[in-house]
Design an enzyme around this catalytic site. Structure first.
Site, PDB file in Angstrom:
ATOM      1  N   MET A   1       0.831  -1.224   0.000  1.00  0.00           N
ATOM      2  CA  MET A   1       0.000   0.000   0.000  1.00  0.00           C
ATOM      3  C   MET A   1       0.857   1.263   0.000  1.00  0.00           C
ATOM      4  SD  MET A   1      -2.563  -0.797   3.050  1.00  0.00           S
ATOM      5  CE  MET A   1      -3.180  -2.412   3.336  1.00  0.00           C
TER       6      MET A   1
ATOM      7  N   ASP B   1      11.440   3.761   4.806  1.00  0.00           N
ATOM      8  CA  ASP B   1      11.244   2.319   5.025  1.00  0.00           C
ATOM      9  C   ASP B   1      12.509   1.757   5.670  1.00  0.00           C
ATOM     10  OD1 ASP B   1       9.032   0.261   3.455  1.00  0.00           O
ATOM     11  OD2 ASP B   1      10.802  -0.676   4.374  1.00  0.00           O
TER      12      ASP B   1
ATOM     13  N   VAL C   1      10.914   2.617  12.159  1.00  0.00           N
ATOM     14  CA  VAL C   1       9.911   3.459  12.839  1.00  0.00           C
ATOM     15  C   VAL C   1       9.927   3.320  14.359  1.00  0.00           C
ATOM     16  CG1 VAL C   1       8.325   3.643  10.882  1.00  0.00           C
ATOM     17  CG2 VAL C   1       8.044   1.756  12.526  1.00  0.00           C
TER      18      VAL C   1
ATOM     19  N   ASN D   1       2.186   4.195   7.831  1.00  0.00           N
ATOM     20  CA  ASN D   1       1.708   3.000   7.132  1.00  0.00           C
ATOM     21  C   ASN D   1       2.557   1.763   7.410  1.00  0.00           C
ATOM     22  OD1 ASN D   1       0.577   1.461   4.639  1.00  0.00           O
ATOM     23  ND2 ASN D   1       2.754   1.688   4.195  1.00  0.00           N
TER      24      ASN D   1
ATOM     25  N   TYR E   1      -1.878  -8.986  16.746  1.00  0.00           N
ATOM     26  CA  TYR E   1      -1.916  -7.981  15.677  1.00  0.00           C
ATOM     27  C   TYR E   1      -3.071  -7.007  15.929  1.00  0.00           C
ATOM     28  CZ  TYR E   1      -2.318  -6.100  10.904  1.00  0.00           C
ATOM     29  OH  TYR E   1      -2.396  -5.273   9.809  1.00  0.00           O
TER      30      TYR E   1
ATOM     31  N   LYS F   1      -3.002  -2.877  16.465  1.00  0.00           N
ATOM     32  CA  LYS F   1      -3.756  -1.969  15.608  1.00  0.00           C
ATOM     33  C   LYS F   1      -4.848  -1.231  16.392  1.00  0.00           C
ATOM     34  CE  LYS F   1      -1.654  -2.461  11.659  1.00  0.00           C
ATOM     35  NZ  LYS F   1      -0.984  -1.329  11.012  1.00  0.00           N
TER      36      LYS F   1
ATOM     37  N   ILE G   1      -6.126  -6.931   1.982  1.00  0.00           N
ATOM     38  CA  ILE G   1      -5.661  -6.247   0.767  1.00  0.00           C
ATOM     39  C   ILE G   1      -4.529  -7.083   0.161  1.00  0.00           C
ATOM     40  CG2 ILE G   1      -4.788  -4.052  -0.158  1.00  0.00           C
ATOM     41  CD1 ILE G   1      -7.444  -3.726   1.434  1.00  0.00           C
TER      42      ILE G   1
ATOM     43  N   THR H   1      -1.272  -7.618  -0.987  1.00  0.00           N
ATOM     44  CA  THR H   1       0.070  -7.008  -0.962  1.00  0.00           C
ATOM     45  C   THR H   1       1.046  -8.116  -0.545  1.00  0.00           C
ATOM     46  OG1 THR H   1       0.100  -6.504   1.400  1.00  0.00           O
ATOM     47  CG2 THR H   1      -0.945  -4.852  -0.023  1.00  0.00           C
TER      48      THR H   1
ATOM     49  N   THR I   1       0.106 -10.167   2.544  1.00  0.00           N
ATOM     50  CA  THR I   1      -0.910 -11.239   2.514  1.00  0.00           C
ATOM     51  C   THR I   1      -0.572 -12.290   1.448  1.00  0.00           C
ATOM     52  OG1 THR I   1      -2.228  -9.819   1.051  1.00  0.00           O
ATOM     53  CG2 THR I   1      -2.800  -9.803   3.379  1.00  0.00           C
TER      54      THR I   1
HETATM   55  N1  LIG Z   1      -2.424  -6.110   3.521  1.00  0.00           N
HETATM   56  C1  LIG Z   1      -3.460  -6.183   4.347  1.00  0.00           C
HETATM   57  O1  LIG Z   1      -4.360  -7.032   4.179  1.00  0.00           O
HETATM   58  C2  LIG Z   1      -3.586  -5.210   5.489  1.00  0.00           C
HETATM   59  C3  LIG Z   1      -4.810  -5.157   6.174  1.00  0.00           C
HETATM   60  C4  LIG Z   1      -4.965  -4.248   7.221  1.00  0.00           C
HETATM   61  C5  LIG Z   1      -3.930  -3.400   7.558  1.00  0.00           C
HETATM   62  N2  LIG Z   1      -2.748  -3.490   6.892  1.00  0.00           N
HETATM   63  C6  LIG Z   1      -1.682  -2.573   7.299  1.00  0.00           C
HETATM   64  O2  LIG Z   1      -1.333  -1.760   6.195  1.00  0.00           O
HETATM   65  C7  LIG Z   1       0.034  -1.354   6.308  1.00  0.00           C
HETATM   66  C8  LIG Z   1       0.773  -1.650   5.002  1.00  0.00           C
HETATM   67  O3  LIG Z   1       0.758  -3.053   4.809  1.00  0.00           O
HETATM   68  P1  LIG Z   1       1.074  -3.772   3.421  1.00  0.00           P
HETATM   69  O4  LIG Z   1       0.039  -4.786   3.235  1.00  0.00           O
HETATM   70  O5  LIG Z   1       1.340  -2.768   2.365  1.00  0.00           O
HETATM   71  O6  LIG Z   1       2.415  -4.546   3.852  1.00  0.00           O
HETATM   72  P2  LIG Z   1       3.832  -4.747   3.156  1.00  0.00           P
HETATM   73  O7  LIG Z   1       4.471  -5.842   3.935  1.00  0.00           O
HETATM   74  O8  LIG Z   1       3.701  -4.890   1.688  1.00  0.00           O
HETATM   75  O9  LIG Z   1       4.579  -3.356   3.450  1.00  0.00           O
HETATM   76  C9  LIG Z   1       4.956  -2.983   4.743  1.00  0.00           C
HETATM   77  C10 LIG Z   1       6.209  -2.119   4.642  1.00  0.00           C
HETATM   78  O10 LIG Z   1       6.558  -1.700   5.977  1.00  0.00           O
HETATM   79  C11 LIG Z   1       7.977  -1.786   6.098  1.00  0.00           C
HETATM   80  N3  LIG Z   1       8.368  -1.934   7.502  1.00  0.00           N
HETATM   81  C12 LIG Z   1       8.197  -3.017   8.303  1.00  0.00           C
HETATM   82  N4  LIG Z   1       8.738  -2.781   9.514  1.00  0.00           N
HETATM   83  C13 LIG Z   1       9.259  -1.529   9.482  1.00  0.00           C
HETATM   84  C14 LIG Z   1       9.944  -0.720  10.419  1.00  0.00           C
HETATM   85  N5  LIG Z   1      10.242  -1.170  11.656  1.00  0.00           N
HETATM   86  N6  LIG Z   1      10.308   0.534  10.049  1.00  0.00           N
HETATM   87  C15 LIG Z   1      10.034   0.993   8.811  1.00  0.00           C
HETATM   88  N7  LIG Z   1       9.412   0.274   7.864  1.00  0.00           N
HETATM   89  C16 LIG Z   1       9.025  -0.985   8.197  1.00  0.00           C
HETATM   90  C17 LIG Z   1       8.354  -3.010   5.274  1.00  0.00           C
HETATM   91  O11 LIG Z   1       9.741  -3.016   4.934  1.00  0.00           O
HETATM   92  C18 LIG Z   1       7.429  -2.869   4.081  1.00  0.00           C
HETATM   93  O12 LIG Z   1       8.035  -2.122   3.044  1.00  0.00           O
HETATM   94  C19 LIG Z   1       0.581  -2.091   7.522  1.00  0.00           C
HETATM   95  O13 LIG Z   1       0.543  -1.242   8.654  1.00  0.00           O
HETATM   96  C20 LIG Z   1      -0.392  -3.242   7.703  1.00  0.00           C
HETATM   97  O14 LIG Z   1      -0.429  -3.721   9.029  1.00  0.00           O
HETATM   98  C21 LIG Z   1      -2.554  -4.370   5.867  1.00  0.00           C
END
Ligand SMILES: NC(=O)c1ccc[n+]([C@@H]2O[C@H](COP(=O)([O-])OP(=O)(O)OC[C@H]3O[C@@H](n4cnc5c(N)ncnc54)[C@H](O)[C@@H]3O)[C@@H](O)[C@H]2O)c1
Length: 245
Positions: free
Chosen positions: A18, A37, A60, A86, A150, A154, A183, A185, A188
């Protein structure tokens, strides 16, 4: 004029999923984007050739790294107008399987990392008397989904978003939270191993499909834009209707 011209947008987790989609959309809409990142190689690979995207390696969970990254962004680009918290990690382990270290890591990155981002951005935003923060929570913070550690991490994102909206509105700062469903990505990706699970999820989703990164990016851009200038403390669920059932 494009929606984010003259705006500086700082996005964590900007190297994947995302966050990657958000970086692309904000840059297409005229923003100067900071893609932060922990994965520096992925940042360079994705954004190395983009003139209006500055990359910054950031864990982060580190107060010091946040301070350095924000200062670098403000020194080079002039301001922080939008922050999107994010970056995140997930787990498939339930309450009985998770270790204390797992729990702390989830809380640290998802919850504490979001708090730190707000703390540092607010310093600059308060001085500018304007700003917009969008925090990415999850639908699992709202309903019982069997992924408790998790969900808990959140849930804290939900609570601190509301609290910050209440506290910092007087400074012209808006804070909103988004609650994505499933979502597609890299997070998942394991779903690819079980078409049965995917089919079951789709059956339980009123809109009959899984979410895509642009479903989230579109909403993040809206909430952070001037089109949403009277929206703060909002909780936007983007899950195809899953949690409405
Ligand atoms: N994909 C889903 O179904 C879903 C659903 C609900 C919420 N989310 C949330 O959406 C957000 C984005 O998720 P996504 O699906 O794009 O995941 P993703 O794994 O594709 O991307 C997550 C990114 O966060 C970075 N990251 C992880 N730990 C980090 C840290 N300590 N410092 C800096 N960067 C860090 C990773 O390197 C990665 O680039 C997340 O917070 C996730 O929990 C995702």
């Amino acid at each position: 004029m494009k929606r984010f011209e003259d705006k500086v947008v700082f996005i964590t987790g900007g190297a994947s999923g995302m966050g990657e989609k958000m970086v692309r959309q904000y840059s297409e809409e005229g923003a100067k984007v900071v893609a932060a990142d922990i994965n520096e190689d992925a940042l360079n690979e994705k954004w190395g050739s983009f003139d209006n995207v500055m990359t910054v390696k950031l864990n982060v969970t580190s107060d010091e790294e946040w301070a350095t990254a924000m200062k670098k962004a403000v020194d080079q680009l002039g301001s922080i107008d939008v922050l999107v918290n994010n970056a995140g990690i997930s787990t498939e382990k339930g309450m009985n399987e998770i270790t204390i270290e797992d729990w702390r890591r989830l809380s640290d990155i998802n919850g504490f990392g979001t708090f730190l981002g707000m703390k540092h951005a607010l310093e600059y935003m308060k001085e500018a008397k304007k700003g917009s923060i969008v925090n990415i929570s999850s639908y699992t913070a709202l309903i019982g989904m069997g992924v408790n550690p998790y969900s808990a991490s959140k849930g804290s994102v939900r609570a601190i978003s509301k609290a910050a909206a209440a506290e910092f509105g007087q400074h012209g700062i808006r804070v909103n939270a988004i609650f994505p469903g499933v979502i597609e990505t890299p997070m998942t990706k394991s779903l690819e191993d079980s078409q049965e699970t995917v089919n079951a999820l789709i059956r339980m989703t009123p809109l009959q499909r899984l979410g895509q990164p642009e479903d989230i990016a579109n909403a993040v851009l809206f909430l952070s834009s001037d089109d949403a200038s009277y929206i703060s403390g909002a909780e936007l669920v983007i899950d195809g209707g899953y949690s409405a059932r």
